[in-house]
Every structure is written in C-alpha cells, then in structure tokens.
Design an enzyme around this catalytic site. Structure first.
Site, PDB file in Angstrom:
ATOM      1  N   SER A   1      -9.826  -0.752   7.147  1.00 49.00           N
ATOM      2  CA  SER A   1      -9.251  -0.514   5.821  1.00 49.00           C
ATOM      3  C   SER A   1      -8.556  -1.708   5.169  1.00 49.00           C
ATOM      4  CB  SER A   1      -8.274   0.661   5.871  1.00 49.00           C
ATOM      5  OG  SER A   1      -8.972   1.880   5.878  1.00 49.00           O
TER       6      SER A   1
ATOM      7  N   LYS B   1       0.843  -1.200   0.000  1.00 52.10           N
ATOM      8  CA  LYS B   1       0.000   0.000   0.000  1.00 52.10           C
ATOM      9  C   LYS B   1       0.879   1.251   0.000  1.00 52.10           C
ATOM     10  CE  LYS B   1      -3.997   1.844   2.604  1.00 52.10           C
ATOM     11  NZ  LYS B   1      -4.848   1.648   3.814  1.00 52.10           N
TER      12      LYS B   1
ATOM     13  N   SER C   1      -9.757   1.669   2.956  1.00 59.18           N
ATOM     14  CA  SER C   1      -8.882   2.412   2.089  1.00 59.18           C
ATOM     15  C   SER C   1      -7.840   1.578   1.342  1.00 59.18           C
ATOM     16  CB  SER C   1      -8.140   3.458   2.922  1.00 59.18           C
ATOM     17  OG  SER C   1      -7.284   2.831   3.857  1.00 59.18           O
TER      18      SER C   1
END
Lengths: 482, 499
Positions: B184, B85, B160
């Site tokens: 997330s 990420k 996210s």
C-alpha cells in the site's frame, strides 16, 4: 431411584493483585467512579496496542508452581472474538493454544479424607468491563474500569464429586493464591469467580453424562446450593426419561434456582487465532528459577513449621494458618515480641471471641501487630495483669488504641510498689485476724480471701502473683512468731 | 499561481528544509504556499480528506519560533509541510480511515509517528485519502470519493495510500506518510511516479496506526526522491515501548546510506517475476534499470524464489483473518457511526456495521471470519501460516546469495478509474510482487524507473533482508542518480489547464 454420581469440574477466574492492568498502566483498584480507571489502550481505542505487564506472567507462574503445574516456557496469547458492549475491542486477549501452565494438581481434604484434584490448565487473560442498567433512565451504561484487569483462569479436571469437595477445592485455591499474594480472592468484589461444570451419571457408568455450566454464584454457600440444585435437576430429568441439554445456566441465589442462558446450539464460534500484537512470551530457565526462588511458604509448610518452631498445638496452627490474615498477624506480632505462645493464645481465644461477637471475618481485622505485641509485653513485664489486658485488647480490637497510652491514660498500670502493697495487705490482715488462725489450722482458703480483698483494695491493678507471695510471707512469719 | 510559488512547492523536502534553516524562507511562507497549491489543485486530484489550514498556519508559527530559538537544528525536515494518511491517529484531528464508520472519529492521542514528527518540527498539512481501512489497490473504496492519478486523472493513483502518493506527486505535500500491509505504499508510489519505503516490520511503531492486519502493517514514507524518503524514515523509525512488536536492537540512521555506490552489490532477480502477467513495457524498464546498476558495478543474476506463487493467497487469508478481528471494534457503541435505526443491541451492531462499512471491507471481513471459523481454521488460516513460513525460508535462502532482490513493484502501470473493482481477483493478483515482502516482514523501496507509452510512470522495487534498509537505499539512490525524477504535468482544477 437409581444411584447417581455427580461429576464436577471448575473454571475459576481470579483477578490478579497487580497494581496496573495487564496491557496498560491504569490502576486495577476496585471501585472508583465509572470510567476513571481507563485509557485509550484498555478501552480499545483504534490504533492502540497492548504491552504485557511482566508481573502478570510472574503471578501466573507462581500460581502454576504452587499447583504443581508444568510451565509452558514458550507461551502465547490468542484472541477470542465476540461482540459485547463491555468488551471494547470486540475480542478478549486470552490463551487457547499455549496456556502458561498445564497438568497440575492440588490436594484437598474433606470429611471422607484426602484427595487430589487435577488442574487441566491455567491461562492468562484480560477482564471485561461492566454493564450497569439504569432503571430510572431505562438504559444500559458501560463502566470500563475493570477492562484489562489481569485474570488467570484455573481450569480443573472433572475430578470433584460433591459440593463439599468443590468448596474444599475452592478454599484450598483461595488460600494458596492469597499466600502467594497473587490475588485477594474476594468473591464479593468479583476477584474470585467460579463457573461450575456439572453432570450426573449412574454409579459405575464409564462415560460422563451431558454437562451444564453454571455461572453467577458469589459465595461458597451459593456454590454449594447451586451444585445441590443442579444435581437434583439433572437427576430428575433423567428419572423422567428426559435428556440433560448441554447449556449455560445462570444461578439466581435469591430464587434458589437456575435459568438457562444459552444452549450449545447457539454457542458462539469465538474464531480464536494468535494475537499478532503480542510476541510469544519466552520464560527462560533463569526467569523460572527466579520466580521459584521467591515462592513464599504455603499453608501446609507453615502449619508444620508453627508446630515445630513455635511449639503451637496442631489445632491452633491449623486455625491460624487457615486464614492468611491471621498467619500474617501471628508472624508479625511474634517478630515484635518473640512470644509465639502468647500471640497464639491471644489470636485463638480473645481475637476469635471478638470476631464471633462482632460477626466479622478475620480478613477484616484492622489492629496492628505492634499493638498486640505491646500488650503482650506489658503483661509479661508485669505492667498490667491479665484481667486488665483483656479489657485493653478489646479497645485495641475495636478502636486500635495504643495499649501503652491507653493504660497510662486510664491509670490501669499495676502497682509495683512493694511497700504500698505490703502495708495494704498488713492492714487487711489486721482487720481480719481470724484469717491468720485459719491459715495456721491449714485452711488455705484464708489466703485466697486476703488476696481477693487486696486486689479489690488495689482496684485490680496489682499483680496477683506478687500479692500471693507477700501474703504467704506475712502468714508464715506470723505462724513462726506465735 | 505565481511562478515563484509553483517552483517552491516543486522543491525537494530536504531543499526546502535547508532554505528554512538558512532563513531564505519562513515556515509560514512555505506552509502558505503549500496551502495555496492544495486549494488550487486538490479538487482535481482529491488527495486529501482533511486539509488543516488553520492548524498548519498556527503550527508554522510555533515551529518558526523554535527554529529562531536555535532549536531543531538536527531536524533536516523541520518546517516542511507534509501529509499523513488518514489511518494514522492525530490528536484532536479527525482520523477516518476513509470509512463512513469513522467519519467523525477524533482521536484523543497522537500515534507515535506523529509524536516523532512533531518533535522534529514537521508541519502536518492534511490527512490523505486512502482505500477504506487500507483495503484496496486503487483508493476507489474511500467513503469520501476516489483520488485521481496526477499523471492522468482518468487513472487511479493506486492504493491504499493513493492520497499520500498523489499528494506528493501533485506537489500538494513535500512528503507524506503511508501504511503498507501488502504493497500500500510501494504500489501507489509506483503508479504516481514517486518513491516509497516499506520498512522492516518492527522498525516504525504501529502505535496509533488503525490496524488492518497487525502482523503485516508498517508505516513508511513517500517522497519525490530517495533522500526525502530516507530523511522522513529516520524521523519516524525507532523503538517504541508502546508497540510490543517494535524492535529495539537496530541502528536507525539511514542518511549515511545515501551514497552512489553499488560496487560489488549482489542483486538477485526472481525469474518468476518476469513470467506471464507482467506488462512488456514494465519488464523492459525494469531490466534497463538492472542494467544501469550492473554498469555501476553490481552483479545481477536471475534465480528461483521459492513459494512465491502462493504469496497472494496466503496474504489474503492472513490479512483478512486479522482484519475481521481488528475491525470488530467498530460496532457503533462508543464512537464513530451509529445507525439511527435500531431496536436492541444486536440491531445496533448489525445496522451500524452494515451501513458503516463499504463493500470491499465487508468482503474481506467475511473472508476473514470464514477462514477462522471452527472447522475451517486448519484448512485455511493454518495452511496460510505454513505458506508464510515457506515464503520466509525462500527469502532467507535468497539472501544467503544476494544483498538485495530487484523486480517490478506492480505488473502494470496505473489502471483506469473503475477498471479494477469490477474484477477484484485481478486486482488481488496485481499484488503479486509486494505482498510476500509483508509476509516476511522485509524492507522494500519502490522508485520510478521510467514512463510507459501511455505516459504513466513505472516503478521498480528493491527488497532487502531484515533491517537491510541501508542496502536498498544505496541501490535506489544509485539508480536515481542515473535516471532522475520525472514530473507529471500538473493541473489546476479552476482552469483544467496544465500549470
């Protein structure tokens, strides 16, 4: 004009003498090329996290214990949020809700006697960087070397009433912190910085007046001037029917006046909240005890001990312990030569004289205890006399010479050869027969004359005591013979 | 795309790792195959912000050399291409947090998890898309554009960590790292039909994770099955002296928990989780899964979980408060975006931040600054902390009776693109099942347990007690053995056809 009373409280920031910064392993050394003493952590790069330097906690505890504070055994850090380029995270890690020390006091002494000043709290925090304005390029640059240097902020109660008390308080703090070894307290390098909160009120008034906060004084003298200036300014305002505005002011020592920086209205909301990246600090009883047991002897105890243990006059003990450097020098030298009174004399007389001549602070002394103790022992062993010793001491003080080498190289050692001394004296008496007669008739001056002549002949390298003895011996013998 | 290549990238991470060890395939072949797939698919899904073609190829050679020298034998994932990420710092590689304000930020250091991955022979193939600064539930707030759900590109992948979930689901990576502040990792895993673990707070070092909310953030793995996730978790877990909130006392070997055995496991289902707001199909699927575990010997019963109703509000107050402080350092002074329009310092701050942050981030920083401001601190922030303490107590009480808690990961399957941001309150409320886990620092796993009528995957969540990862892993693995992993029909953007 009415009679006014000045009310003063201090916030003193002290840089701790740890080797590394509060949350990373960068050096805390003063100076260094800009941005060479920093890393991703102290420059607040994204994703980095703080790790508490245990030594900072111990120093804060030590300061708190010496200032008679209660130690908060579960304390924690908070974030103080504000934007400024010298603060790369845009928040300062500090302590608001649970500072490490609270409710202390310290005793000061001024011309009007002894007084206790309350300590509201001591908290730990990180220092910010420094902005440097480049007038040539007309731009401002940031140096992050100081970022993350550990600080304690010592907040006093509003217990002081004059500049004299403030200076006495600061000197006392400085001495305590230096004795503890928690800070070198150099105002010029910014390792001790004091902000002054000052208000005035009519004598007898119960409520405090509106206070201002004064920043940017870099010597005790500047602090005294700033207090005097601000006291007058506030009294004038009141006398003219105006109001003192609660604000932060900046002292300009060159102009001998202060300027408003920001008023309470535009004071920032720091939005303090608990620092989530650091767990609370638990100070166990054992840890507290350990720090306590390591507390060094402070000035007051040391002074008493010098008087008792070394039989040093109270005045001398006061002077020597009044500067940590001198006390250290004294004790280390005594440890070498075991002649406390001699050491004390050398410090009180010759050292003080040279400091004054050279316009030096005692902190700037660079000769070593071993050099001084060698000198003392050479006098004691009769290797040199006191006159020569003073000359050598100057060389030690200025050039750090080794006294033994220096004496040998310059052939300053005393002539300890009794035979040589005796023949020299006999020669002189022979050349001055009148002296024997004078001695016989009770004119003791005659002896002094011969001793002086001998010393001259020996180029000052003889032991005057021994010369005296020999001269007396010869005279007495002559007296009997006749 | 050759049949061979497609099959290769569909393998599990552990299977590929084993083939690499047994020299059935070279690291370079695996990495090249993965890069080919990304090249073909990523314009359809946009899982990545940065694809590391050259770096990955060079890295493949280095890892191969190590393997040939007999090193990395204890690393089951050595040589396996994976994704990270874009809020996890990678040295010399752009790390943007999907924000304009960090569009050009290149860290000078690796996050601890990256160091650990590198040590175990991982090959990072790219940095994945996300909601800006991990704020969002859809990956639509990214400055670099949204990510599409591989199961249906008209839907969001969740967020996210939507880029990581989509990459794993679309077989653009064998596994990925995400971060989970309020769901997330788990929610996008659920929307994309993959598995994701949010470890106990303190299990994985946060050093190098660009913080959203420090007291809630935790890095974790996403994979196509429980075993891959667990293998990745084992690599990244462990005490780190650089993170003061990392925990030193636990055992971090999880692979041994991969056993199909839930006999006697006590499973609690919070009644409140199944009331209004939960989609009927999701509910049915979750209850079916509970039934499966029951049939395998677990005891399953309903109970009342205290304080759960206040979790979302407490979460948003605390997360936004911390975010408002954490994100203050992005000020245009030292790195990242600086406005070209300024006259003086205040302008640099105001304009850089106004132009550099997106709306959702600004929104949350405003909330955060407000709840911390003097006069409101007690009414909001302090109250939220009290609620947090109550939620903790609620969980503590529950774990006296149960080994794990079972429930849905999200109230519904992936919404359509553009639906959520128009109704932010609804979006926030959809975090209901995930945020309380972060508030209490508990471990949780989300794994697929079915597909709804629209063809979108449904996720089930198991919550464990502190450092109870092994319990939830065991339950998830046992369920997975009965349910299996359903693949989406993947597209190639060149043809728009299924491949």
């Amino acid at each position: 004009m009415k009679a006014y009373e000045t009310v003063i409280g201090l916030e003193v920031h002290v840089e701790l003498a740890t080797k590394s910064k509060i949350f990373c392993s960068c050096t805390t050394q003063f100076g260094g090329d800009p941005n060479t003493h920093c890393c991703p952590v102290c420059t607040g790069m994204p994703g980095t996290l703080p790790v508490m330097n245990r030594q900072v906690v111990e120093y804060a505890i030590a300061a708190g214990l010496a200032l008679d504070c209660t130690i908060t055994q579960k304390c924690k850090f908070d974030r103080k949020n504000y934007f400024y380029p010298d603060l790369p995270k845009a928040y300062q890690v500090s302590q608001l809700y649970l500072p490490i020390c609270r409710n202390g006091k310290v005793e000061i002494e001024t011309s009007s006697g002894k007084k206790s000043i309350g300590i509201h709290e001591i908290h730990m925090e990180e220092d910010a960087g420094k902005l440097i304005h480049d007038p040539w390029e007309d731009c401002t640059l940031v140096d992050y070397n100081r970022c993350g240097v550990p600080l304690i902020e010592i907040v006093s109660e509003p217990d002081m009433r004059s500049a004299e008390e403030v200076v006495a308080y600061l000197e006392k703090l400085k001495l305590i912190l230096q004795y503890l070894g928690v800070s070198d307290c150099k105002m010029q390098e910014g390792s001790l910085r004091a902000d002054i909160n000052l208000s005035v009120r009519e004598v007898g008034a119960k409520e405090f007046g509106t206070r201002t906060e004064m920043k940017n004084m870099n010597s005790f003298k500047a602090i005294a001037r700033a207090i005097e200036g601000e006291r007058k300014r506030q009294i004038e305002l009141i006398e003219f029917g105006k109001k003192v505005i609660q604000e932060t002011r900046r002292w300009d020592d060159n102009k001998d006046t202060s300027f408003a920086m920001r008023s309470k209205e535009d004071a920032q909301d720091y939005r303090y909240f608990p620092e989530p990246d650091l767990p609370p600090i638990e100070i166990s009883d054992a840890w507290l005890h350990e720090v306590k047991s390591r507390q060094p002897e402070l000035r007051d105890e040391k002074m008493l001990r010098y008087e008792k243990e070394f039989d040093i006059p109270a005045y001398d003990a006061g002077i020597i312990t009044g500067v940590k450097k001198l006390a250290d020098l004294f004790e280390e030298t005594v440890a070498f030569c075991h002649k406390p009174k001699e050491v004390s004399n050398w410090i009180m007389v010759e050292t003080m004289r040279l400091l004054k001549d050279q316009e030096m602070e005692a902190e700037a002394i660079t000769f070593t205890p071993s050099q001084l103790s060698k000198l003392i022992l050479m006098v004691d062993n009769g290797k040199i006399n006191r006159t020569v010793a003073k000359e050598v001491f100057e060389k030690i003080f200025m050039e750090h010479v080794d006294p033994e080498d220096y004496v040998e190289k310059h052939n300053l050692g005393m002539v300890s050869d009794d035979g040589l001394l005796r023949t020299t004296i006999e020669k002189i008496i022979e050349a001055n027969p009148q002296s024997v007669a004078d001695y016989k008739s009770g004119k003791t001056k005659a002896m002094g004359f011969i001793v002086g002549q001998t010393m001259k002949e020996m180029k000052g390298k003889a032991d005057p005591g021994r010369i005296n003895e020999i001269v007396k011996e010869i005279f007495d013998l002559n007296t009997l013979e006749r | 795309m050759s049949q061979n290549l497609k099959d290769l990238t569909s393998l599990s991470a552990l299977t590929l790792g084993k083939m690499i060890k047994e020299k059935e395939i070279s690291v370079k072949e695996a990495v090249s195959a993965q890069l080919d797939v990304i090249r073909q698919r990523d314009s359809a899904y946009h899982s990545y912000i940065t694809i590391l073609e050259e770096e990955a190829i060079a890295r493949a050679a280095a890892v191969q050399k190590q393997l040939d020298a007999g090193e990395l034998m204890d690393s089951p994932l050595a040589g396996v291409p994976m994704a990270v990420k874009d809020n996890i710092c990678t040295r010399d590689i752009k790390t943007t947090c999907a924000s304009k304000i960090l569009y050009n930020f290149i860290p000078t250091y690796d996050a601890t998890v990256i160091e650990r991955l590198k040590k175990s022979g991982a090959v990072i193939i790219g940095k994945t898309n996300m909601d800006e600064f991990a704020m969002g539930s859809t990956t639509e707030t990214s400055y670099f554009g949204d990510t599409k759900n591989p199961w249906n590109t008209a839907h969001v992948p969740g967020g996210s960590s939507g880029g990581s979930a989509a990459a794993v689901s679309a077989e653009e990576a064998f596994y990925a790292l995400g971060s989970d502040t309020g769901g997330s990792i788990r929610q996008p895993a659920s929307y994309c039909g993959v598995t994701g673990i949010k470890p106990t707070y303190g299990t994985v070092s946060r050093y190098g994770l660009i913080a959203y909310a420090s007291s809630l953030d935790q890095i974790g793995p996403l994979g196509r099955n429980v075993s891959d996730c667990v293998a990745a978790l084992e690599v990244i877990s462990g005490h780190d002296a650089k993170d003061s909130t990392s925990v030193n006392t636990q055992s971090y070997s999880y692979l041994q928990a991969l056993t199909e055995d839930v006999k006697g496991m006590r499973i609690g289902i919070p009644k409140g989780y199944f009331e209004a707001g939960l989609d009927a199909e999701v509910k049915e699927s979750i209850l079916n899964a509970a039934q499966v575990l029951k049939s395998k010997g677990a005891t399953v019963e309903e109970f009342d979980l205290d304080a759960v109703d206040f979790a979302v509000s407490s979460y948003y107050v605390i997360a936004c408060a911390e975010a408002s402080s954490n994100l203050s350092r992005f000020d245009g002074v030292k790195y990242g975006y600086r406005t070209p329009h300024f006259d003086g310092l205040q302008d640099v701050y105001k304009n850089s931040r106004s132009e550099g942050f997106g709306n959702e981030v600004k929104h949350r920083m405003m909330i955060g600054a407000f709840v911390l401001s003097s006069g409101y601190y007690d009414a909001f922030y302090n109250k939220a902390l009290k609620v947090r303490a109550l939620i903790n107590q609620g969980f503590q009480k529950a774990f006296e009776k149960y080994d794990i808690i079972l429930g849905p990961t999200a109230p519904q399957t992936a919404p359509g693109l553009g639906e959520s941001l128009s109704d932010p309150l609804k979006m926030y409320l959809s975090d209901i099942y995930t945020v309380s886990v972060n508030l209490s620092g508990l471990p949780a796993i989300s794994l697929p347990c079915g597909v709804d009528k629209k063809g979108l995957p449904i996720g089930i969540q198991f919550i464990g007690k502190h450092f109870g990862e092994k319990d939830i892993i065991r339950a998830a693995y046992s369920l997975e053995q009965s349910i299996g992993y359903a693949r989406p029909s993947l597209q190639s953007s060149a043809t728009g056809k299924e491949v």
